[in-house]
Design a protein around this motif. Structure first.
Motif, PDB file in Angstrom:
ATOM      1  N   MET A   1      -8.134 -13.673   0.951  1.00  0.00           N
ATOM      2  CA  MET A   1      -8.445 -12.083   0.591  1.00  0.00           C
ATOM      3  C   MET A   1      -7.342 -11.266   1.115  1.00  0.00           C
ATOM      4  O   MET A   1      -6.747 -10.560   0.861  1.00  0.00           O
ATOM      5  N   GLY A   2      -7.009 -11.385   2.495  1.00  0.00           N
ATOM      6  CA  GLY A   2      -5.893 -10.856   3.341  1.00  0.00           C
ATOM      7  C   GLY A   2      -6.396  -9.547   3.845  1.00  0.00           C
ATOM      8  O   GLY A   2      -7.590  -9.172   3.875  1.00  0.00           O
ATOM      9  N   GLU A   3      -5.242  -8.704   4.127  1.00  0.00           N
ATOM     10  CA  GLU A   3      -5.574  -7.540   4.762  1.00  0.00           C
ATOM     11  C   GLU A   3      -5.825  -6.274   3.825  1.00  0.00           C
ATOM     12  O   GLU A   3      -5.700  -6.176   2.694  1.00  0.00           O
ATOM     13  N   LYS A   4      -6.530  -5.389   4.434  1.00  0.00           N
ATOM     14  CA  LYS A   4      -6.974  -4.022   3.698  1.00  0.00           C
ATOM     15  C   LYS A   4      -6.750  -2.987   4.085  1.00  0.00           C
ATOM     16  O   LYS A   4      -7.185  -2.866   5.510  1.00  0.00           O
ATOM     17  N   ARG A   5      -6.069  -2.109   3.774  1.00  0.00           N
ATOM     18  CA  ARG A   5      -5.922  -0.572   4.398  1.00  0.00           C
ATOM     19  C   ARG A   5      -6.155   0.372   3.394  1.00  0.00           C
ATOM     20  O   ARG A   5      -6.205  -0.031   2.027  1.00  0.00           O
TER      21      ARG A   5
ATOM     22  N   MET B   1       1.553  -0.198   2.359  1.00  0.00           N
ATOM     23  CA  MET B   1       1.870  -1.559   1.410  1.00  0.00           C
ATOM     24  C   MET B   1       2.639  -2.157   2.442  1.00  0.00           C
ATOM     25  O   MET B   1       2.714  -3.525   2.403  1.00  0.00           O
ATOM     26  N   GLU B   2       3.681  -1.691   3.287  1.00  0.00           N
ATOM     27  CA  GLU B   2       4.506  -2.317   4.235  1.00  0.00           C
ATOM     28  C   GLU B   2       3.532  -3.083   5.110  1.00  0.00           C
ATOM     29  O   GLU B   2       3.872  -4.198   5.361  1.00  0.00           O
ATOM     30  N   PHE B   3       2.532  -2.688   5.859  1.00  0.00           N
ATOM     31  CA  PHE B   3       1.910  -3.194   6.583  1.00  0.00           C
ATOM     32  C   PHE B   3       0.967  -4.376   6.231  1.00  0.00           C
ATOM     33  O   PHE B   3       0.990  -5.439   6.555  1.00  0.00           O
ATOM     34  N   VAL B   4       0.514  -4.305   4.856  1.00  0.00           N
ATOM     35  CA  VAL B   4      -0.214  -5.385   4.169  1.00  0.00           C
ATOM     36  C   VAL B   4       1.137  -6.589   3.873  1.00  0.00           C
ATOM     37  O   VAL B   4       0.538  -7.665   4.017  1.00  0.00           O
ATOM     38  N   GLU B   5       2.004  -6.325   3.369  1.00  0.00           N
ATOM     39  CA  GLU B   5       3.093  -7.124   3.211  1.00  0.00           C
ATOM     40  C   GLU B   5       3.500  -8.164   4.353  1.00  0.00           C
ATOM     41  O   GLU B   5       3.631  -9.248   4.310  1.00  0.00           O
ATOM     42  N   LYS B   6       3.643  -7.078   5.669  1.00  0.00           N
ATOM     43  CA  LYS B   6       3.979  -8.028   6.939  1.00  0.00           C
ATOM     44  C   LYS B   6       2.923  -8.934   7.283  1.00  0.00           C
ATOM     45  O   LYS B   6       3.103  -9.803   7.871  1.00  0.00           O
ATOM     46  N   ALA B   7       1.646  -8.464   6.739  1.00  0.00           N
ATOM     47  CA  ALA B   7       0.325  -9.300   7.251  1.00  0.00           C
ATOM     48  C   ALA B   7       0.167 -10.451   6.226  1.00  0.00           C
ATOM     49  O   ALA B   7      -0.738 -11.224   6.637  1.00  0.00           O
ATOM     50  N   GLY B   8       1.172 -10.554   5.382  1.00  0.00           N
ATOM     51  CA  GLY B   8       0.741 -11.718   4.491  1.00  0.00           C
ATOM     52  C   GLY B   8       0.305 -11.613   3.098  1.00  0.00           C
ATOM     53  O   GLY B   8      -0.119 -12.658   2.518  1.00  0.00           O
ATOM     54  N   GLY B   9      -0.245 -10.199   2.890  1.00  0.00           N
ATOM     55  CA  GLY B   9      -0.914  -9.942   1.553  1.00  0.00           C
ATOM     56  C   GLY B   9      -2.205  -9.134   1.758  1.00  0.00           C
ATOM     57  O   GLY B   9      -2.765  -9.169   3.008  1.00  0.00           O
ATOM     58  N   GLY B  10      -2.437  -8.674   0.651  1.00  0.00           N
ATOM     59  CA  GLY B  10      -3.993  -7.944   0.628  1.00  0.00           C
ATOM     60  C   GLY B  10      -3.649  -6.918  -0.151  1.00  0.00           C
ATOM     61  O   GLY B  10      -3.097  -6.975  -1.056  1.00  0.00           O
ATOM     62  N   TYR B  11      -4.427  -5.702  -0.076  1.00  0.00           N
ATOM     63  CA  TYR B  11      -4.354  -4.577  -0.696  1.00  0.00           C
ATOM     64  C   TYR B  11      -4.774  -3.352  -0.006  1.00  0.00           C
ATOM     65  O   TYR B  11      -5.114  -3.410   1.222  1.00  0.00           O
ATOM     66  N   VAL B  12      -4.335  -2.144  -1.043  1.00  0.00           N
ATOM     67  CA  VAL B  12      -4.238  -0.773  -0.428  1.00  0.00           C
ATOM     68  C   VAL B  12      -5.156  -0.074  -1.473  1.00  0.00           C
ATOM     69  O   VAL B  12      -5.039   0.093  -2.679  1.00  0.00           O
ATOM     70  N   ASP B  13      -6.172   0.811  -0.775  1.00  0.00           N
ATOM     71  CA  ASP B  13      -7.118   1.520  -1.671  1.00  0.00           C
ATOM     72  C   ASP B  13      -6.811   2.793  -1.297  1.00  0.00           C
ATOM     73  O   ASP B  13      -6.637   3.353  -0.052  1.00  0.00           O
ATOM     74  N   VAL B  14      -6.445   3.874  -2.150  1.00  0.00           N
ATOM     75  CA  VAL B  14      -6.294   5.265  -1.857  1.00  0.00           C
ATOM     76  C   VAL B  14      -7.717   5.863  -2.382  1.00  0.00           C
ATOM     77  O   VAL B  14      -8.056   5.834  -3.474  1.00  0.00           O
ATOM     78  N   ILE B  15      -8.042   6.690  -1.132  1.00  0.00           N
ATOM     79  CA  ILE B  15      -9.186   7.505  -1.542  1.00  0.00           C
ATOM     80  C   ILE B  15      -9.030   8.960  -1.599  1.00  0.00           C
ATOM     81  O   ILE B  15      -8.506   9.528  -0.408  1.00  0.00           O
ATOM     82  N   LEU B  16      -9.158   9.676  -2.644  1.00  0.00           N
ATOM     83  CA  LEU B  16      -8.868  10.871  -3.121  1.00  0.00           C
ATOM     84  C   LEU B  16      -9.974  11.827  -2.509  1.00  0.00           C
ATOM     85  O   LEU B  16     -11.078  11.611  -2.614  1.00  0.00           O
TER      86      LEU B  16
END
Length: 55
Positions: free
Chosen positions: A1-5, A40-55
């Protein structure tokens, strides 16, 4: 699953990048675009995952 931010707007109008369930943000930015890019940069450096934007 990887990192989530999460990218969220704080009460001062700035955008924050944080992990779920964490009190302090990894970083704070003036614009949503800057925050999304940093997340996105943080997730990529961690080896993958996804980013959620909460408006």
């Amino acid at each position: 699953m990887g990192e989530k931010r999460l990218v969220t707007k704080n009460r001062y109008g700035k955008w924050e990048v944080r992990a779920p369930s964490v009190v302090h943000p990894d970083s704070t930015h003036e614009t949503r675009e800057e925050a999304e890019s940093a997340a996105m940069e943080f997730v990529e450096k961690a080896g993958g995952g996804y980013v959620d934007v909460i408006l």
